[in-house]
Enzyme design. Structure first.
Site, PDB file in Angstrom:
ATOM      1  N   GLN B 129      -8.681   5.274  40.910  1.00 39.81           N
ATOM      2  CA  GLN B 129      -9.162   3.889  40.858  1.00 39.81           C
ATOM      3  C   GLN B 129     -10.354   3.624  41.779  1.00 39.81           C
ATOM      4  OE1 GLN B 129      -5.696   1.248  41.092  1.00 39.81           O
ATOM      5  NE2 GLN B 129      -5.539   1.371  38.859  1.00 39.81           N
ATOM      6  N   LYS B 178      -9.466   0.598  51.926  1.00 41.51           N
ATOM      7  CA  LYS B 178      -8.065   0.440  52.308  1.00 41.51           C
ATOM      8  C   LYS B 178      -7.856   0.693  53.799  1.00 41.51           C
ATOM      9  CE  LYS B 178      -3.638   1.185  50.095  1.00 41.51           C
ATOM     10  NZ  LYS B 178      -2.870   1.932  49.096  1.00 41.51           N
ATOM     11  N   MET B 491     -20.044 -20.654  15.231  1.00 41.49           N
ATOM     12  CA  MET B 491     -21.466 -20.730  15.528  1.00 41.49           C
ATOM     13  C   MET B 491     -22.236 -19.565  14.909  1.00 41.49           C
ATOM     14  SD  MET B 491     -23.791 -22.538  16.708  1.00 41.49           S
ATOM     15  CE  MET B 491     -23.377 -23.746  17.958  1.00 41.49           C
TER      16      MET B 491
HETATM   17  C1  LIG Z   1     -18.010 -12.701  24.850  1.00 47.67           C
HETATM   18  C2  LIG Z   1     -18.857 -13.160  23.714  1.00 47.67           C
HETATM   19  N1  LIG Z   1     -18.943 -12.426  22.589  1.00 47.67           N
HETATM   20  C3  LIG Z   1     -19.706 -12.859  21.561  1.00 47.67           C
HETATM   21  C4  LIG Z   1     -20.406 -14.023  21.631  1.00 47.67           C
HETATM   22  C5  LIG Z   1     -21.287 -14.484  20.489  1.00 47.67           C
HETATM   23  N2  LIG Z   1     -20.806 -15.749  19.937  1.00 47.67           N
HETATM   24  C6  LIG Z   1     -21.358 -16.935  20.275  1.00 47.67           C
HETATM   25  S1  LIG Z   1     -20.613 -18.235  19.540  1.00 47.67           S
HETATM   26  C7  LIG Z   1     -19.551 -17.235  18.732  1.00 47.67           C
HETATM   27  C8  LIG Z   1     -18.520 -17.804  17.799  1.00 47.67           C
HETATM   28  C9  LIG Z   1     -17.454 -18.534  18.493  1.00 47.67           C
HETATM   29  O1  LIG Z   1     -16.411 -18.759  17.590  1.00 47.67           O
HETATM   30  P1  LIG Z   1     -15.192 -19.680  17.982  1.00 47.67           P
HETATM   31  O2  LIG Z   1     -14.668 -19.294  19.299  1.00 47.67           O
HETATM   32  O3  LIG Z   1     -14.214 -19.685  16.870  1.00 47.67           O
HETATM   33  O4  LIG Z   1     -15.860 -21.099  18.168  1.00 47.67           O
HETATM   34  P2  LIG Z   1     -16.643 -22.038  17.118  1.00 47.67           P
HETATM   35  O5  LIG Z   1     -18.082 -21.663  17.167  1.00 47.67           O
HETATM   36  O6  LIG Z   1     -16.044 -21.822  15.787  1.00 47.67           O
HETATM   37  O7  LIG Z   1     -16.396 -23.387  17.668  1.00 47.67           O
HETATM   38  C10 LIG Z   1     -19.790 -15.902  19.041  1.00 47.67           C
HETATM   39  C11 LIG Z   1     -19.049 -14.767  18.461  1.00 47.67           C
HETATM   40  C12 LIG Z   1     -20.309 -14.737  22.844  1.00 47.67           C
HETATM   41  N3  LIG Z   1     -20.972 -15.858  23.048  1.00 47.67           N
HETATM   42  N4  LIG Z   1     -19.520 -14.308  23.853  1.00 47.67           N
END
Ligand SMILES: Cc1ncc(C[n+]2csc(CCOP(=O)(O)OP(=O)(O)O)c2C)c(N)n1
Lengths: 190, 581
Positions: B129, B178, B491
């Site tokens: 670790q 540690k 989104m």
């Molecule tokens: C850790 C991470 N991975 C990928 C993304 C890219 N990303 C931005 S918005 C989104 C969709 C989010 O979907 P959801 O949580 O269902 O929310 P909604 O947009 O439907 O409200 C993604 C995948 C991100 N912002 N953060």
């Protein structure tokens, strides 16, 4: 327009700081041409001299990011003509070549280089100068066979009479005192 | 009294030798730490052992994942203005923090993260670790330091707290081997107020101040935009007084939300990609742009080649590296926003910009007609995120701390929440970290016993840190969770619809029955699908004494508008899908 800049950073001599600073270049995909770490005229403060070839905007941004590091006191950037600078180069050639012709000796004289060590097998030559100058000597030595070659990072000082930092440090001490007393006041209030 | 407790009591006097581990705990207490979020493991066990003796003084929250710990510490810091603290073990414990540290770095959140490390003689040996946490965290910390002997502990922790909270705040990390934890030292604590190489805040330049005042006094169409800097420096009142005197309309960035009351007549709304219509288009019509405590993020500026070219720019900013980084300022005022706004107010004339303000009102009417009305009263039978957020705002009388995750839920929460006090909006801005919401809401609640904390989260983001339901259940923490489930990574799906010909590549997402999951943790909840049931369900949630999870099915393919497409000019903001060419 890309051109050569010399960045000098004054810092505490702390483990890892060099890493923090090089990351700033890496993240922006800027190549470091040379880097030299050394003491400065001010006790306890180290000085980094970094040479890059890039656009001014990027260099300004990088200099600010360097200065932003907690352990960096101040960072400056300069163009080459604003500074006096030198690099040092060492060349190792076979001693036999020196013996066979006087051309090699001439070359060393012409370039204001000097011999550091001669053994039956090899001769070590030293030259200080700008990169073009040490390179020119290298080019001249090639036909005699260069066994080893190395050029140092750049060392540079400004044309102004004193270390730029010392002026700056004076103002800074007053500022730090103010910050300290304000901080103490704030925590006393809590 | 056990032998150990006796020893602890004895060591509470100064100048007695104590262990490095105990010094860690006592130093944290000296800094006013009330709560730490963490997760134990081999390399940090001595500190956990010391913590056991102080468990009544220093609260420790066991999260379900180190990422949960760091986001909770962020939520706590953002909600309270105090420095968030987390404590984890070496290797995987430490690397699990990295996302949160990066998030805190880009969103200027003060954190002190303490990681255990293998014994110093094992450093570099690939011990169990062991990971190079100092190296890994370097680009995402304001400062970090490895402690290898007990004597370094008090002074390093003092320095860490000073650096984290001063100037532009940020995360710092301390890695403690540690043997340093086991080692003994003569304990003495002194707070840090000064570091030779570090100027957290520069004094205000008087000349520049009057230059700025002159620009302000001569401006016909001045526009003030502000970010989190206003909140971080506690400049909310100064900002309000400044705009009230000068009559200048003000808009906030996503992270500036709640820095001014929403209903202030001079508050014209939000900037940025999904911000309001007025602030975006007026950016390119004003003659003076006064930017306060914000860094011209690309989500705010859109295309830089067409950004506010007609305007003079005043940039008020504490971080010298932000000055002229993105936008060249005509007058750059380096320093603390609170101090600068206070001084600047004395130099500017009293004014009203009635006609100019009316232009914002007209823009708002356009947005109202084309976007807000249908957001709040959708023609579809399916619920909209906007109406949910709006209803929560109503039912809480705009007094809740609103936490959001990332995506459409985040934009709906930002657009339709209303704020009556500062530090009431917590979201991951610069990094846009999905999974931030749930643990951040926990942290916010720990810092706000007396306020309602409501989380808006998508079905995707909820599943990134869903395990923190365990922490919420264990602490019986009254966080109110609103999952807005569109069965999509909403989104990303929106972008696919608008810019990738509706090719929904891997954005449809299966979710568990969230209410059942909550139930498995002993957290009450319910599922809502119909508009008629919404208000009652929300009221039930808000009335709950403990935590509550509300899963709301929303329209599957709703979009968030307005929208400045990536790389477009802020003046080319789209109001509906038909505007997309
Ligand atoms: C850790 C991470 N991975 C990928 C993304 C890219 N990303 C931005 S918005 C989104 C969709 C989010 O979907 P959801 O949580 O269902 O929310 P909604 O947009 O439907 O409200 C993604 C995948 C991100 N912002 N953060």
């Amino acid at each position: 327009m890309k051109q050569e800049y010399i960045i000098s950073a004054y810092s505490e001599n702390h483990i890892g700081l060099l890493n923090r600073i090089t990351i700033i270049f890496t993240r922006r995909k800027v190549n470091i041409e040379s880097i030299t770490a050394s003491v400065s005229a001010i006790e306890g403060i180290s000085k980094l001299t970094i040479v890059v070839n890039d656009e001014k905007e990027k260099v300004v941004n990088i200099t600010k990011q360097i200065e932003k590091q907690v352990e960096v006191l101040k960072a400056f950037y300069h163009t080459n003509d604003e500074m006096i600078f030198q690099e040092i180069a060492l060349y190792k050639v076979p001693t036999q070549a020196l013996m066979e012709t006087n051309q090699l000796e001439k070359l060393i004289r012409q370039h204001n280089a000097r011999i550091l060590e001669i053994t039956p097998e090899y001769t070590v030559i030293e030259k200080t100068g700008h990169k073009e100058e040490t390179q020119e000597l290298f080019n001249g030595l090639v036909e005699y066979g260069v066994l080893q070659f190395i050029r140092s990072g750049r060392v540079a000082i400004t044309r102004s009479p004193i270390e730029k930092l010392s002026e700056f440090l004076k103002e800074r001490d007053a500022l730090l005192e103010k910050i300290e007393s304000r901080g103490k006041l704030r925590s006393a209030r809590k | 009294m056990t032998a150990k407790e006796k020893e602890t009591r004895k060591s509470k006097q100064q100048d007695v030798e104590i262990t490095g581990s105990e010094a860690v705990i006592r130093s944290l207490i000296e800094e006013g730490t009330e709560i730490i979020f963490g997760y134990p493991g081999g390399a940090i066990m001595p500190v956990y052992d010391a913590l056991y003796d102080y468990r009544n003084v220093l609260r420790h929250i066991l999260t379900r994942h180190e990422q949960g710990a760091v986001h909770a510490a962020q939520g706590y810091a953002r909600a309270t203005g105090k420095t968030g603290v987390c404590l984890v073990t070496s290797g995987p414990g430490a690397t699990n923090l990295i996302t949160g540290i990066a998030d805190a770095m880009i969103d200027s959140t003060p954190l002190v993260c303490i990681t255990g490390q293998v014994a110093s003689h094992l450093l570099g040996s690939d011990a169990f670790q062991e990971s190079d946490v100092i190296g890994i965290s370097m680009p995402v910390t304001k400062w970090n330091f490895q402690i290898t002997s007990a004597e370094e502990i008090p002074s390093t922790i003092a320095k860490a707290f000073y650096i984290a909270a001063s100037g532009r705040p940020g995360p710092v990390l301390i890695d403690i081997t540690k043997d340093a934890q086991f080692g003994r030292l003569k304990y003495k604590y002194a707070k840090c107020h000064k570091i030779r190489s570090y100027i957290p805040e520069f004094p205000v330049n008087k000349e520049k101040l009057s230059q700025a005042a002159e620009l302000i006094n001569n401006a016909k169409k001045p526009f003030l935009i502000f970010g989190q800097g206003v909140i971080l420096s506690g400049a909310e009142m100064e900002l309000q007084h400044f705009i009230e005197k000068t009559g200048i309309p003000a808009a906030w960035t996503l992270l500036g939300l709640s820095g001014l009351i929403t209903d202030h007549p001079l508050n014209v709304g939000m900037l940025g990609m999904h911000g309001n219509y007025g602030p975006n288009i007026k950016t390119n019509e004003c003659d003076l742009l006064i930017a306060v405590g914000m860094r011209f993020d690309d989500r705010v500026t859109g295309n830089l080649n067409t950004y506010a070219k007609q305007a003079k720019i005043i940039h008020i900013e504490i971080d010298p590296a932000e000055i002229n980084k993105i936008i060249k300022a005509d007058v750059a005022l380096l320093g603390d926003a609170k101090r600068i706004l206070r001084l600047l107010r004395l130099l500017v004339g009293k004014k009203k910009h009635t006609a100019w303000l009316k232009e914002f009102k007209q823009a708002h009417e356009v947005e109202m007609k084309k976007v807000i009305k249908s957001d709040l009263n959708p023609a579809n039978p399916g619920l909209s995120m906007a109406e949910i957020v709006n209803k929560v705002a109503d039912l809480t009388h705009n007094t809740a701390v609103v936490v959001s995750d990332v995506g459409q839920n985040q934009m709906a929460a930002a657009r339709y929440s209303k704020f009556t006090s500062s530090r009431s909006h917590i979201t991951s801005g610069g990094l846009g970290t999905m999974g931030f919401g749930l643990p951040a809401a926990m942290g916010a609640k720990f810092g706000n016993k007396d306020r309602e904390v409501v989380l808006f989260v998508g079905d995707g983001g909820m599943q990134m840190t869903i395990q923190e339901l365990g922490t919420i259940a264990q602490e019986n923490l009254p966080v109110k969770i609103v999952i807005m489930n569109n069965r999509f990574l909403g989104m990303v799906r929106q972008w696919q619809e608008l810019f990738f010909e509706k090719r929904y590549s891997f954005t449809e997402i299966f979710s568990p029955d969230f209410v059942k999951v909550a139930d498995a943790y002993g957290i009450p909840g319910q599922l809502v699908k119909e508009r008629e049931k919404l208000e009652e369900a929300l009221q039930t949630m808000l009335d709950a004494k403990g935590p509550y999870l509300l899963e709301i099915m929303v329209e599957k393919e709703d979009n968030i508008f307005p929208m400045v497409p990536s790389g477009a000019s802020v003046s080319d903001i789209l109001l509906c899908a038909d505007d997309v060419k």
